[in-house]
Design a protein around this motif. Structure first.
Motif, PDB file in Angstrom:
ATOM      1  N   LEU A 409       0.740  -1.235  -0.196  1.00 34.94           N
ATOM      2  CA  LEU A 409       0.160  -0.149  -0.035  1.00 34.94           C
ATOM      3  C   LEU A 409       0.845   1.423  -0.066  1.00 34.94           C
ATOM      4  O   LEU A 409       0.470   2.378  -0.563  1.00 34.94           O
ATOM      5  N   THR A 410       1.933   1.267   0.599  1.00 37.60           N
ATOM      6  CA  THR A 410       2.912   2.680   1.004  1.00 37.60           C
ATOM      7  C   THR A 410       4.137   2.588  -0.129  1.00 37.60           C
ATOM      8  O   THR A 410       4.958   3.351   0.072  1.00 37.60           O
ATOM      9  N   GLY A 411       4.212   1.744  -0.902  1.00 35.73           N
ATOM     10  CA  GLY A 411       5.320   1.749  -2.058  1.00 35.73           C
ATOM     11  C   GLY A 411       5.327   2.981  -2.654  1.00 35.73           C
ATOM     12  O   GLY A 411       4.445   3.865  -2.681  1.00 35.73           O
ATOM     13  N   LYS A 412       5.839   3.055  -3.809  1.00 38.17           N
ATOM     14  CA  LYS A 412       5.948   4.212  -4.782  1.00 38.17           C
ATOM     15  C   LYS A 412       4.421   4.435  -5.370  1.00 38.17           C
ATOM     16  O   LYS A 412       3.969   3.474  -5.825  1.00 38.17           O
ATOM     17  N   SER A 413       4.303   5.801  -5.268  1.00 42.07           N
ATOM     18  CA  SER A 413       3.010   6.216  -5.612  1.00 42.07           C
ATOM     19  C   SER A 413       1.851   5.885  -4.805  1.00 42.07           C
ATOM     20  O   SER A 413       0.566   5.679  -5.142  1.00 42.07           O
TER      21      SER A 413
END
Length: 463
Positions: A409-413
């Protein structure tokens, strides 16, 4: 509040060390009253509300007596619901951290039967389960109780209320006569008295004097005409005027619960219903949505809500006044915890005036009806909860962990970590709460991203 230290008890050094590491310093009232008798091997009837520390009261007693080297079922704990059984198992395991190779097994309905049979074949020391599923295992010969030394009936009043009397009788008959029996109950109706006489030997009766700090609960009573439409309008007025982040509306019947929940949904509220007629998966999803703040209102029966982890509520509404004054106090005790102010609102008509009279005697106070909030608040749009729930069709069996979901959920973009709420992982699926404002981004990230090298199907749970 008891000021007695656990070290005053005849507990093993390992157990005392673990209790200390868990931050338990002094015993709660129910623990101080019951534990000495439990440890002395006496049969005990203990009356105390949920949250009074009763699991540790019977848990420490059976762990002290347990012989780990003897790989037999030595203790059986019966609970009314799967949720309570899971909670009790978790706490027993925590209390037993310093005892090596101890096996606690949970046997509940709503879960596949086969894997439970496999687990039983490997043996266990302590069984925690619901009466119906324990009875199933006994009838199929997959469970034997001839070595049980301690039998615990937790929330005994609710088990009887839910119709488990015959199952309990059958289970008791399969345990040795010389066992120790511990009966814990929030209330003490006649049914409990009669079962205690049948299955216990000279029981010691203890009653916790600790009650919920009523000064942290504002109680309000509203008198209406005996008219269902007016009663529903009263609930709407209270919800719209005070906009609680989490509220439970207690109903007296399953039918009333579902009907009220459906009507509130039609009015635009974010509502979940909880009663005995729900399928287990629907029940799980209801509890998950309410616990992670994706549903603001839970409409529930007392039986369904008993022993559930839904404390620290902003508001409790009694759709009808409870049939029993003790149940009323138990209901409202779910609000105003952890130092915060809680609000309890009770709606009643002339027909229920006798219940109000009983409640006045029980609470030792005069009840004055108040005016409901102005009908003008009905012009407000129902408020939406901050969070929403996503279901991922992958769980423990697919090696999915909470960290994998958070990372996806919190990765790139992606979204920020603070926009992610509770994450719960089950065998074949998982649930995650995300802020409603970032729903589209979260769905896209999970649907297109990979966890454990693969993609999983994702959907929003809306009730």
């Amino acid at each position: 509040m008891s000021q007695l230290a656990f070290s005053t008890l005849a507990l093993s050094p390992d157990l005392l060390k673990n209790i200390e590491s868990l931050g338990y310093k002094t015993m709660t009232d129910i623990q101080a009253q019951s534990l000495p008798y439990v440890l002395a091997g006496k049969d005990v009837i203990a009356q105390g509300k949920t949250g009074s520390g009763k699991t540790a009261a019977f848990g420490l007693g059976l762990l002290e007596k347990l012989n780990v080297k003897r790989f037999r079922i030595q203790s059986l704990i019966l609970c009314p619901t799967r949720e309570l059984a899971d909670q009790v198992s978790k706490e027993i395991r925590t209390l037993a951290r310093t005892i090596h190779n101890i096996k606690v097994l949970t046997l509940c309905g709503g879960m596949p039967f086969g894997p439970q049979v496999g687990s039983l074949e490997h043996g266990a020391h302590i069984i925690v389960g619901t009466p119906g599923r324990i009875e199933d295992h006994l009838s199929k010969g997959t469970l034997r109780l001839e070595n049980v030394e301690t039998l615990v009936l937790d929330e005994a009043d609710r088990m009887l209320e839910m119709g488990f009397q015959s199952a309990i009788d059958l289970i008791v008959d399969k345990t040795p006569l010389g066992r120790q029996t511990l009966l814990f109950s929030a209330t003490y109706p006649k049914q409990i008295e009669s079962i205690a006489q049948r299955i216990m030997v000279k029981p010691v009766m203890v009653k916790s004097t600790e009650s919920h700090d009523s000064s942290s609960i504002e109680q309000h009573f509203y008198k209406i005409e005996n008219n269902e439409q007016e009663r529903i309008e009263a609930v709407r007025l209270l919800l719209l005027a005070y906009q609680p982040e989490s509220a439970v509306v207690f109903c007296n019947t399953k039918r009333e619960t579902q009907e009220l929940a459906d009507k509130l949904v039609n009015y635009g509220f974010s509502v979940a219903a909880l009663h005995g007629d729900l399928e287990q998966r629907d029940r799980d999803q209801t509890l998950i949505r309410f616990a992670n703040k994706s549903a603001s209102v839970l409409v529930a029966t007392d039986v369904a809500a008993r022993g559930l982890d839904i404390d620290a509520l902003d508001m409790v509404i009694n759709y009808h006044i409870a049939r029993d004054s003790e149940v009323h106090v138990h209901r409202i005790g779910r609000t105003g915890r952890a130092g915060s102010k809680g609000m309890a609102c009770s709606i009643y008509s002339d027909k229920e005036s006798y219940k109000v009279g009983l409640l006045e005697d029980y609470l030792d106070k005069t009840i004055e009806p108040e005016l409901l909030p102005s009908v003008e608040v009905l012009n407000k749009a129902p408020y939406a909860p901050k969070m929403t729930t996503l279901q991922i069709d992958g769980g423990k069996k697919q090696k999915v962990r909470p960290g994998d979901i958070l990372g996806a959920l919190t990765g790139k973009s992606g979204i920020e970590g603070k926009q992610v709420g509770k994450i719960q992982v089950f065998d074949n699926w998982a649930y995650v709460a995300v802020e409603r404002a970032v729903l589209k981004t979260a769905l896209k990230k999970l649907a297109e991203g990979k966890m454990k090298g693969r993609t999983f199907r994702i959907r929003q749970i809306t009730g």
